[in-house]
Design an enzyme around this catalytic site. Structure first.
Site, PDB file in Angstrom:
ATOM      1  N   CYS A  86      45.318  26.742  41.569  1.00  0.00           N
ATOM      2  CA  CYS A  86      45.512  27.962  42.424  1.00  0.00           C
ATOM      3  C   CYS A  86      44.227  28.633  42.334  1.00  0.00           C
ATOM      4  CB  CYS A  86      46.505  29.121  41.624  1.00  0.00           C
ATOM      5  SG  CYS A  86      46.497  30.613  42.944  1.00  0.00           S
ATOM      6  N   CYS A 235      43.518  32.554  50.021  1.00  0.00           N
ATOM      7  CA  CYS A 235      44.334  31.330  49.481  1.00  0.00           C
ATOM      8  C   CYS A 235      42.910  30.277  49.272  1.00  0.00           C
ATOM      9  CB  CYS A 235      45.409  30.669  50.235  1.00  0.00           C
ATOM     10  SG  CYS A 235      46.059  29.416  49.446  1.00  0.00           S
TER      11      CYS A 235
HETATM   12  O1  PYC Z   1      44.624  30.767  46.044  1.00  0.00           O
HETATM   13  O2  PYC Z   1      45.134  28.635  46.017  1.00  0.00           O
HETATM   14  C1  PYC Z   1      45.390  29.794  45.962  1.00  0.00           C
HETATM   15  C2  PYC Z   1      46.974  30.214  46.015  1.00  0.00           C
HETATM   16  C3  PYC Z   1      47.927  29.118  46.203  1.00  0.00           C
HETATM   17  C4  PYC Z   1      49.047  30.150  46.178  1.00  0.00           C
HETATM   18  C5  PYC Z   1      48.872  31.354  46.211  1.00  0.00           C
HETATM   19  N1  PYC Z   1      47.349  31.367  46.365  1.00  0.00           N
END
Ligand code: PYC
Length: 307
Positions: A86, A235
């Site tokens: 993550c 993300c």
């Molecule tokens: O930032 O890789 C990320 C992530 C995965 C799920 C939520 N955030």
């Protein structure tokens, strides 16, 4: 039962780091993840589900490293299960260590179930993470999304598995969170039904590309996560998967910056270097601590382990 946690958000997306009261785990991060899942899944449920948490939270178990060249082992989880890696969560873990005065130095090496990630703390308050090797696995895969029809995208690995959609989707109101969620959830189910993925990973995130709203961004995205909730940040693993696709198409050169805006307006800045089998992405962003607290799970509370 009590769990001490530090909460933060990374460009809008929450992370809850377990800093006391959690189980001691043995073995590699993958073995620790399995032990958490099989024996202590209440930890995940208490942290990431109502009434003590909510479905957007990513939790992080941290503990002593299983290899000598890392500072910590980390296992990430959310409202429905466990993640390979993550990105926003790693930034949150590092910010939590900084908040607690426990940073081992300007660089922190974290061992995750999918490999080692190296984070760097910068003087401007940002944290960059050098992620695991990321790659595009398949290009132009068409998935039939019920209610929407055939949708084309790339399948890529950025620490988690992604289906990345760039084509405009007919009838999709890209200004509405509800509409984006409905579409992305349907697309994720279709990807899972189609069994998209490769050895050791499956597509469990869908990333929809959009034009940026911020003048300093190159693109914007909407990412839906395995629990069906959307990522408030751009993300980190999604940014890595995006960089892998741009690299594979020759649309971004090694070292060149790519500035990705999240649905809520946060920004991650990425670049990559090329290696055998793909790229090593670096993703930089910022986290802010929001709470230090203790979760209390009383024995007679029917919802002590979440709804
Ligand atoms: O930032 O890789 C990320 C992530 C995965 C799920 C939520 N955030």
């Amino acid at each position: 039962m009590r769990l001490r946690v530090v909460d933060s958000h990374s460009e809008g997306e929450p992370t809850r780091v377990l800093v006391g009261g959690g189980p001691a785990l043995e073995g590699t991060p993958a073995e620790k993840r399995a032990e958490l899942e099989q024996t202590h899944d209440w930890v995940r449920r208490s942290c990431c589900r109502e009434p003590r948490g909510h479905e957007a939270i990513v939790g992080a178990w941290i503990g002593p490293p299983s290899v000598p060249d890392c500072h910590l082992d980390v296992v990430f989880f959310n409202n429905v299960g466990y993640l390979g890696m993550c990105g926003h969560g790693t930034i949150g873990v590092v910010e939590t260590l900084r908040h607690l005065g426990q940073l081992p130095g300007p660089s922190v090496r974290l061992n995750t179930p999918v490999g080692v990630v190296e984070a760097r703390v910068h003087e401007d308050g940002t944290v960059s993470i050098e992620n695991v090797v990321s790659y595009r696995w398949d290009k132009g895969v068409v998935v039939d999304v019920p209610g929407w029809g055939p949708v084309r995208g790339d399948v890529a690995f950025g620490g988690n598995g992604f289906f990345l959609i760039e084509d405009a989707v007919t009838g999709l109101d890209t200004s509405s969170t509800e509409a984006m969620l409905a579409f992305a959830r349907a697309a994720l189910s279709a990807c899972q039904e189609a069994g998209l993925g490769s050895t050791g990973w499956v597509v469990d995130h869908v990333e929809v590309a959009l034009p940026p709203l911020r003048p300093d961004a190159d693109a914007r995205n909407f990412v839906v996560c395995p629990g069906g909730e959307y990522d408030r940040s751009p993300c980190g693993t999604g940014t890595s998967a995006k960089l892998a696709c741009l690299a594979a198409d020759g649309r971004l050169a090694p070292g060149e910056e790519f500035r990705l805006e999240g649905w809520c307006g946060g920004l991650f800045v990425g670049h990559f270097r090329t290696v055998e089998g793909g790229i090593v992405p670096t993703v930089r962003g910022r986290a802010w601590v929001t709470a230090e607290t203790e979760l209390i799970m009383l024995a007679d509370d029917p919802f002590r382990f979440g709804l």
